[in-house]
Design a protein around this motif. Structure first.
Motif, short mmCIF file in Angstrom:
data_model
loop_
_atom_site.label_atom_id
_atom_site.label_comp_id
_atom_site.label_asym_id
_atom_site.label_seq_id
_atom_site.Cartn_x
_atom_site.Cartn_y
_atom_site.Cartn_z
N SER A 1 -3.23 15.11 -4.05
CA SER A 1 -2.44 13.89 -3.89
C SER A 1 -1.89 13.78 -2.47
N ILE A 2 -1.44 14.89 -1.93
CA ILE A 2 -0.91 14.89 -0.56
C ILE A 2 -2.02 14.52 0.42
N ALA A 3 -3.22 15.05 0.18
CA ALA A 3 -4.36 14.72 1.05
C ALA A 3 -4.69 13.24 0.96
N THR A 4 -4.59 12.67 -0.23
CA THR A 4 -4.84 11.23 -0.40
C THR A 4 -3.84 10.41 0.39
N ARG A 5 -2.58 10.78 0.33
CA ARG A 5 -1.55 10.04 1.05
C ARG A 5 -1.75 10.13 2.56
N ARG A 6 -2.16 11.29 3.04
CA ARG A 6 -2.38 11.45 4.48
C ARG A 6 -3.58 10.64 4.96
N ALA A 7 -4.58 10.52 4.10
CA ALA A 7 -5.82 9.85 4.50
C ALA A 7 -5.81 8.35 4.25
N THR B 1 0.07 14.17 -19.13
CA THR B 1 -0.90 14.88 -18.31
C THR B 1 -0.20 15.57 -17.14
N VAL B 2 -0.92 16.50 -16.51
CA VAL B 2 -0.41 17.18 -15.31
C VAL B 2 -1.52 17.24 -14.28
N LEU B 3 -1.12 17.26 -13.02
CA LEU B 3 -2.08 17.36 -11.92
C LEU B 3 -2.74 18.73 -11.92
N ASP B 4 -4.03 18.76 -11.52
CA ASP B 4 -4.76 20.03 -11.54
C ASP B 4 -5.00 20.61 -10.15
N GLY B 5 -4.39 20.00 -9.13
CA GLY B 5 -4.56 20.49 -7.76
C GLY B 5 -5.48 19.63 -6.92
N SER B 6 -6.38 18.92 -7.57
CA SER B 6 -7.35 18.10 -6.83
C SER B 6 -6.98 16.62 -6.82
N GLY B 7 -5.88 16.26 -7.48
CA GLY B 7 -5.54 14.86 -7.64
C GLY B 7 -5.93 14.32 -9.00
N ASN B 8 -6.75 15.08 -9.73
CA ASN B 8 -7.08 14.73 -11.11
C ASN B 8 -6.06 15.35 -12.05
N VAL B 9 -6.19 15.04 -13.34
CA VAL B 9 -5.19 15.52 -14.30
C VAL B 9 -5.88 16.13 -15.51
N THR B 10 -5.12 16.94 -16.22
CA THR B 10 -5.55 17.48 -17.51
C THR B 10 -4.46 17.21 -18.53
N GLY B 11 -4.86 17.16 -19.80
CA GLY B 11 -3.90 16.92 -20.87
C GLY B 11 -3.05 18.14 -21.15
N THR B 12 -1.83 17.88 -21.63
CA THR B 12 -0.92 18.98 -21.94
C THR B 12 -0.81 19.24 -23.44
#
Length: 453
Positions: A235-241, A293-304
């Motif tokens: 997500s941070i990378a997306t915001r920077r780009a 859901t929660v973020l998985d590190g890549s900007g995608n999410v997984t269910g909780t």
């Protein structure tokens, strides 16, 4: 003496008009010239601008001014209220034109395969948009009895739907909405609108300006849960780009930390909530179930595995538009597009001679309206390359009056560009007594009469 290149464009929305503009700006337009006919199944041109943009967005509707300048060109004719393939088919078009460009857009809602999506009270956003934009082919009424409403999706269409549901009818009265839409919205019972996205703020597809406009209404209190403001490395990378993504995230952050005000209609923007079921009773919507859901590190999410039931009585899915199949053309059902290479329609591995696509039927319903210019330029470049290298077929009846005679013989009641000016004048005359720019004429027969079809 060489005759002008004759091109038919099926669909007179922005994509089709941009294609016509690109043709007129090409070298071929100078010598021996280009002659372009646009065919539109509705009595009026402009497609998505007229029937897909919310009425309280005059800034976007201003694009019509630029499109107007294109259609004013003497090399262009408009045939409205002409259905493909009902009134004119591909074999007919090939008889009259050297090439055919399809720009039929995307008018249907993409499906969302979750339990309960077919319950009464569950709607597609495209259908609702068509209603409030006065599309001639939809019902004149819309059920607005729900006091709490869910909107699924975090794109601009979801914002439009949520905003129209949350505003008062009187706020929208200065726009071009027709009387039936004003009367319907005046009875709207919605007091809470909940917008759901399965990922986080950095992944929202809102345009920054559209998002900020939510907060401009004196009747809408926009609410963001501070717990929904979360970012991972992706997500941070997306915001920077992406400057727009960063602006959206900042706006949401500011809303999350402010105190909730007292405006009468509450509009909640929820993130990390993935819809898993539309809950119902006796065939009607009574709620929405989501999984956290929660973020998985890549900007995608997984269910909780954590589920929540929301008390709503209507659900609008705004998860994307989908193009309908075009008769006599190959079609990819998964992507909702016509297979192509640089705009050349491809069938069985080969280019379907003299046949092209542009706009959403070509690349899918993504991006803003202006992005279709690039599509049009690419497609027209392919068409002109085929023309320069004698790869276009030769029409049997290229005289411009041949298609006019054909439509007349079939008793097709078509409108023209001059007819649009008459319709435009009639709509402006309806709005003038109320101090409005225009009041849109809704029914097809009324549009045809005003256009002098």
């Amino acid at each position: 003496m060489p005759r002008p290149l004759r091109v038919a464009v099926v669909g007179a929305g922005p994509a089709g008009i941009y294609a016509a503009d690109a043709l007129l700006k090409s070298e071929a337009a100078a010598d021996p010239g280009v002659s372009i006919d646009l065919f539109e199944r509705l009595p009026a041109p402009f497609g998505l601008i007229r029937y897909g943009v919310a009425p309280d967005h005059p800034r976007i509707k201003g694009i019509i001014t630029a499109l107007h300048q294109v259609l004013d060109k003497p090399q262009i004719r408009v045939f409205g209220n002409v259905d493909y393939p009902g009134d004119i088919g591909i074999d007919d078009l090939r008889a009259f034109y050297d090439a055919v460009v399809f720009s039929t857009g995307a008018n249907a809602d993409r499906a969302l395969d979750i339990p309960g999506i077919g319950l009464d009270g569950s709607y597609g956003a495209a259908d609702f948009v068509s209603w409030y934009d006065g599309h001639p082919d939809v019902a004149r009424t819309w059920p607005l009895e729900a006091e709490k409403v869910a909107v699924l999706g975090v794109g601009n269409v979801a914002l439009d739907v949520a905003r129209i549901l949350a505003k008062t009818a009187d706020e929208l009265l200065p726009t071009e909405i027709p009387p039936n839409v004003y009367d319907g919205l005046a009875l709207n019972k919605a007091r809470e609108v909940h917008v759901f996205g399965r990922r986080g703020p950095a992944q929202a597809k809102f345009s920054p300006m559209e998002l900020r406009e939510l907060d401009h209404s004196p009747s809408i209190e926009v609410i963001v849960n501070p717990e929904d403001i979360d970012y991972d490395e992706g997500s941070i990378a997306t915001r920077r780009a992406n400057k727009q993504a960063d602006m959206v995230a900042k706006t949401l952050e500011n809303w999350a930390i402010r105190d909730v005000g007292d405006r009468p209609h509450k509009l909640f923007l929820h993130f990390f909530e993935s819809p898993v079921e539309v809950v119902g009773e006796d065939g009607r919507v009574t709620g929405l179930r989501t999984e956290r859901t929660v973020l998985d590190g890549s900007g995608n999410v997984t269910g909780t595995g954590e589920f929540h039931d929301w008390d709503v009585q209507a659900v609008y899915r705004a998860v994307g538009y989908l193009s309908e199949e075009v008769a006599k053309l190959p079609f990819d059902l998964d992507s909702g597009t016509v297979p192509h290479e640089a705009g050349r329609v491809i069938e069985a591995g080969a280019h379907l001679q003299s046949t092209y696509v542009t706009g959403w039927i070509k690349r899918g319903p993504v991006g803003l309206i202006g992005h279709t210019k690039g599509d049009a330029n690419e497609t027209v470049a392919s068409l002109l390359d085929d023309h320069a290298n004698d790869r276009l077929h030769t029409p049997s009846a290229p005289d411009p009056e041949a298609v006019v005679a054909f439509l007349g013989d079939r008793n097709v009641r078509y409108t023209t560009w001059d007819g649009w000016y008459r319709l435009d004048e009639a709509e402006r005359a309806l709005g003038e007594p109320e101090g409005r720019e225009r009041v849109k004429i809704v029914d097809r027969e009324g549009m045809l009469r005003a256009s002098g079809a």
